[in-house]
Design a protein around this motif. Structure first.
Motif, PDB file in Angstrom:
ATOM      1  N   VAL A   1     -31.395 -12.554 -49.265  1.00  0.00           N
ATOM      2  CA  VAL A   1     -31.886 -11.406 -48.508  1.00  0.00           C
ATOM      3  C   VAL A   1     -30.927 -11.049 -47.380  1.00  0.00           C
ATOM      4  CG1 VAL A   1     -33.719 -10.602 -46.968  1.00  0.00           C
ATOM      5  CG2 VAL A   1     -34.304 -11.792 -49.091  1.00  0.00           C
ATOM      6  N   ARG A   2     -30.441 -12.052 -46.659  1.00  0.00           N
ATOM      7  CA  ARG A   2     -29.528 -11.791 -45.536  1.00  0.00           C
ATOM      8  C   ARG A   2     -28.202 -11.214 -46.024  1.00  0.00           C
ATOM      9  NH1 ARG A   2     -30.950 -17.360 -42.290  1.00  0.00           N
ATOM     10  NH2 ARG A   2     -32.534 -16.481 -40.878  1.00  0.00           N
ATOM     11  N   GLU A   3     -27.735 -11.684 -47.175  1.00  0.00           N
ATOM     12  CA  GLU A   3     -26.484 -11.159 -47.711  1.00  0.00           C
ATOM     13  C   GLU A   3     -26.622  -9.684 -48.043  1.00  0.00           C
ATOM     14  OE1 GLU A   3     -23.237 -12.191 -51.237  1.00  0.00           O
ATOM     15  OE2 GLU A   3     -24.763 -13.655 -50.681  1.00  0.00           O
ATOM     16  N   LEU A   4     -27.733  -9.323 -48.662  1.00  0.00           N
ATOM     17  CA  LEU A   4     -27.963  -7.916 -48.993  1.00  0.00           C
ATOM     18  C   LEU A   4     -28.235  -7.087 -47.746  1.00  0.00           C
ATOM     19  CD1 LEU A   4     -30.054  -8.232 -52.259  1.00  0.00           C
ATOM     20  CD2 LEU A   4     -27.776  -7.261 -52.012  1.00  0.00           C
ATOM     21  N   ARG A   5     -28.884  -7.684 -46.769  1.00  0.00           N
ATOM     22  CA  ARG A   5     -29.110  -6.986 -45.504  1.00  0.00           C
ATOM     23  C   ARG A   5     -27.783  -6.680 -44.826  1.00  0.00           C
ATOM     24  NH1 ARG A   5     -32.744  -4.195 -44.018  1.00  0.00           N
ATOM     25  NH2 ARG A   5     -34.355  -5.736 -44.458  1.00  0.00           N
ATOM     26  N   HIS A   6     -26.831  -7.600 -44.936  1.00  0.00           N
ATOM     27  CA  HIS A   6     -25.517  -7.410 -44.321  1.00  0.00           C
ATOM     28  C   HIS A   6     -24.741  -6.300 -45.014  1.00  0.00           C
ATOM     29  CE1 HIS A   6     -21.741  -8.364 -42.343  1.00  0.00           C
ATOM     30  NE2 HIS A   6     -21.156  -8.443 -43.522  1.00  0.00           N
ATOM     31  N   THR A   7     -24.790  -6.270 -46.340  1.00  0.00           N
ATOM     32  CA  THR A   7     -24.004  -5.276 -47.084  1.00  0.00           C
ATOM     33  C   THR A   7     -24.718  -3.926 -47.202  1.00  0.00           C
ATOM     34  OG1 THR A   7     -24.883  -6.147 -49.178  1.00  0.00           O
ATOM     35  CG2 THR A   7     -22.751  -6.999 -48.426  1.00  0.00           C
ATOM     36  N   ASN A   8     -26.022  -3.932 -46.948  1.00  0.00           N
ATOM     37  CA  ASN A   8     -26.812  -2.699 -47.045  1.00  0.00           C
ATOM     38  C   ASN A   8     -27.704  -2.569 -45.810  1.00  0.00           C
ATOM     39  OD1 ASN A   8     -26.391  -1.879 -50.146  1.00  0.00           O
ATOM     40  ND2 ASN A   8     -26.612  -4.093 -49.988  1.00  0.00           N
ATOM     41  N   PRO A   9     -27.106  -2.426 -44.637  1.00  0.00           N
ATOM     42  CA  PRO A   9     -27.856  -2.498 -43.376  1.00  0.00           C
ATOM     43  C   PRO A   9     -28.905  -1.406 -43.182  1.00  0.00           C
ATOM     44  CG  PRO A   9     -25.634  -1.677 -42.989  1.00  0.00           C
ATOM     45  CD  PRO A   9     -25.669  -2.159 -44.397  1.00  0.00           C
ATOM     46  N   HIS A  10     -28.779  -0.312 -43.882  1.00  0.00           N
ATOM     47  CA  HIS A  10     -29.730   0.793 -43.692  1.00  0.00           C
ATOM     48  C   HIS A  10     -30.816   0.839 -44.764  1.00  0.00           C
ATOM     49  CE1 HIS A  10     -27.134   2.284 -40.549  1.00  0.00           C
ATOM     50  NE2 HIS A  10     -26.111   2.307 -41.387  1.00  0.00           N
ATOM     51  N   ASP A  11     -30.779  -0.112 -45.685  1.00  0.00           N
ATOM     52  CA  ASP A  11     -31.753  -0.113 -46.775  1.00  0.00           C
ATOM     53  C   ASP A  11     -32.967  -0.978 -46.442  1.00  0.00           C
ATOM     54  OD1 ASP A  11     -29.996   1.457 -48.124  1.00  0.00           O
ATOM     55  OD2 ASP A  11     -29.381  -0.069 -49.579  1.00  0.00           O
ATOM     56  N   ASP A  12     -34.101  -0.619 -47.024  1.00  0.00           N
ATOM     57  CA  ASP A  12     -35.290  -1.465 -46.964  1.00  0.00           C
ATOM     58  C   ASP A  12     -35.235  -2.410 -48.157  1.00  0.00           C
ATOM     59  OD1 ASP A  12     -36.363  -0.184 -44.702  1.00  0.00           O
ATOM     60  OD2 ASP A  12     -37.278   1.374 -45.935  1.00  0.00           O
ATOM     61  N   ILE A  13     -35.334  -3.710 -47.881  1.00  0.00           N
ATOM     62  CA  ILE A  13     -35.208  -4.728 -48.920  1.00  0.00           C
ATOM     63  C   ILE A  13     -36.587  -5.204 -49.350  1.00  0.00           C
ATOM     64  CG2 ILE A  13     -34.160  -6.926 -49.545  1.00  0.00           C
ATOM     65  CD1 ILE A  13     -32.113  -4.796 -48.810  1.00  0.00           C
ATOM     66  N   PHE A  14     -36.800  -5.254 -50.663  1.00  0.00           N
ATOM     67  CA  PHE A  14     -38.062  -5.725 -51.235  1.00  0.00           C
ATOM     68  C   PHE A  14     -37.758  -6.910 -52.150  1.00  0.00           C
ATOM     69  CE2 PHE A  14     -38.713  -1.422 -49.974  1.00  0.00           C
ATOM     70  CZ  PHE A  14     -40.055  -1.280 -49.666  1.00  0.00           C
ATOM     71  N   PHE A  15     -38.337  -8.071 -51.836  1.00  0.00           N
ATOM     72  CA  PHE A  15     -38.128  -9.248 -52.682  1.00  0.00           C
ATOM     73  C   PHE A  15     -39.332  -9.397 -53.605  1.00  0.00           C
ATOM     74  CE2 PHE A  15     -38.364 -13.705 -53.857  1.00  0.00           C
ATOM     75  CZ  PHE A  15     -37.055 -13.944 -54.265  1.00  0.00           C
ATOM     76  N   ILE A  16     -39.071  -9.361 -54.913  1.00  0.00           N
ATOM     77  CA  ILE A  16     -40.125  -9.340 -55.932  1.00  0.00           C
ATOM     78  C   ILE A  16     -40.339 -10.744 -56.504  1.00  0.00           C
ATOM     79  CG2 ILE A  16     -40.846  -8.295 -58.111  1.00  0.00           C
ATOM     80  CD1 ILE A  16     -38.723  -6.044 -57.435  1.00  0.00           C
ATOM     81  N   MET A  17     -41.596 -11.160 -56.558  1.00  0.00           N
ATOM     82  CA  MET A  17     -41.913 -12.505 -57.043  1.00  0.00           C
ATOM     83  C   MET A  17     -43.277 -12.512 -57.723  1.00  0.00           C
ATOM     84  SD  MET A  17     -42.811 -14.136 -53.305  1.00  0.00           S
ATOM     85  CE  MET A  17     -43.282 -15.757 -53.879  1.00  0.00           C
ATOM     86  N   GLY A  18     -43.529 -13.540 -58.528  1.00  0.00           N
ATOM     87  CA  GLY A  18     -44.846 -13.723 -59.128  1.00  0.00           C
ATOM     88  C   GLY A  18     -45.828 -14.209 -58.080  1.00  0.00           C
ATOM     89  N   ILE A  19     -47.053 -13.757 -58.155  1.00  0.00           N
ATOM     90  CA  ILE A  19     -48.019 -14.093 -57.117  1.00  0.00           C
ATOM     91  C   ILE A  19     -48.316 -15.588 -57.052  1.00  0.00           C
ATOM     92  CG2 ILE A  19     -50.086 -13.770 -58.559  1.00  0.00           C
ATOM     93  CD1 ILE A  19     -51.327 -12.420 -56.018  1.00  0.00           C
ATOM     94  N   ASP A  20     -48.180 -16.306 -58.160  1.00  0.00           N
ATOM     95  CA  ASP A  20     -48.444 -17.746 -58.153  1.00  0.00           C
ATOM     96  C   ASP A  20     -47.485 -18.496 -57.244  1.00  0.00           C
ATOM     97  OD1 ASP A  20     -46.674 -16.798 -60.299  1.00  0.00           O
ATOM     98  OD2 ASP A  20     -46.388 -18.921 -60.739  1.00  0.00           O
TER      99      ASP A  20
END
Length: 204
Positions: free
Chosen positions: A100-119
């Motif tokens: 997440v931090r790596e993508l935040r660094h390369t895409n500072p103006h984007d909203d990041i959504f991390f997708i996972m299974g609810i379990d």
């Protein structure tokens, strides 16, 4: 940094991260990702094949080059899906917060959504820096029929996006088993992925 030399998309975009071993990628992965993208109106979903996690070391996890190529083939044709090898190139364990931090660094103006299974929410408190994950991105949990939301911490549940996705009973484990047994995997994976598995004698 993402596999491309420039940041993904332009500013103020909604970028999803969809990780997994993808051993192999199958139709349920694609349906789930598209369901999340459609409901949350994401501009892009990054498929991020993971390095082999400790709890899967005994599984028949094939080399990264094959998993990358199969994901590339599986998502071909969907302009909203993109492949990244960032976790496979990173030295040492790949933790969600690092991705997440790596993508935040390369895409500072984007909203990041991390997708996972609810379990996976049931042991989210054991992840590396779980509180900071919730600050750095929006956690998206894909609901599953029959899953009891009561087992998830109420405070955590209030801080995530809960998304219902199509329920398709397909597992990578079963696909690998069917390949070894000489059974059909048609319609469980895309035709391109099936051809790749057969041509490269994977999972035999």
């Amino acid at each position: 940094m993402h596999a491309r030399s420039r940041p993904i998309g332009s500013s103020d975009k909604k970028l999803g991260i969809f990780g997994g071993t993808f051993n192999p990628p199958h139709i349920a992965h694609l349906l789930a990702a598209e369901g999340v993208r459609d409901q949350l109106k994401l501009n892009k979903i990054l498929f991020v094949p993971a390095a082999v996690p400790p709890h899967k070391q005994k599984e028949n996890v094939i080399p990264a080059k094959h998993r990358l190529e199969m994901v590339k083939l599986a998502i071909r044709g969907n302009p909203f899906f993109e492949l990244s090898d960032m976790e496979l190139r990173r030295r040492g364990p790949s933790y969600t917060i690092d991705t997440v931090r790596e993508l935040r660094h390369t895409n500072p103006h984007d909203d990041i959504f991390f997708i996972m299974g609810i379990d996976l929410l049931t042991d989210f408190d054991t992840w590396k820096e779980p509180d900071k994950i919730l600050v750095e991105c929006t956690l998206v949990a894909m609901n599953r029929p029959g899953f009891d939301l009561a087992v998830v911490d109420k405070e955590l549940l209030a801080r995530i996006e809960l998304v219902n996705v199509p329920s398709v009973d397909i597992s990578s484990t079963n696909i690998r088993r069917r390949v070894r047994s000489g059974r059909s995997i048609r319609y469980l994976v895309t035709p391109e992925v099936e051809t790749y598995i057969r041509r490269n004698s994977i999972y035999l």
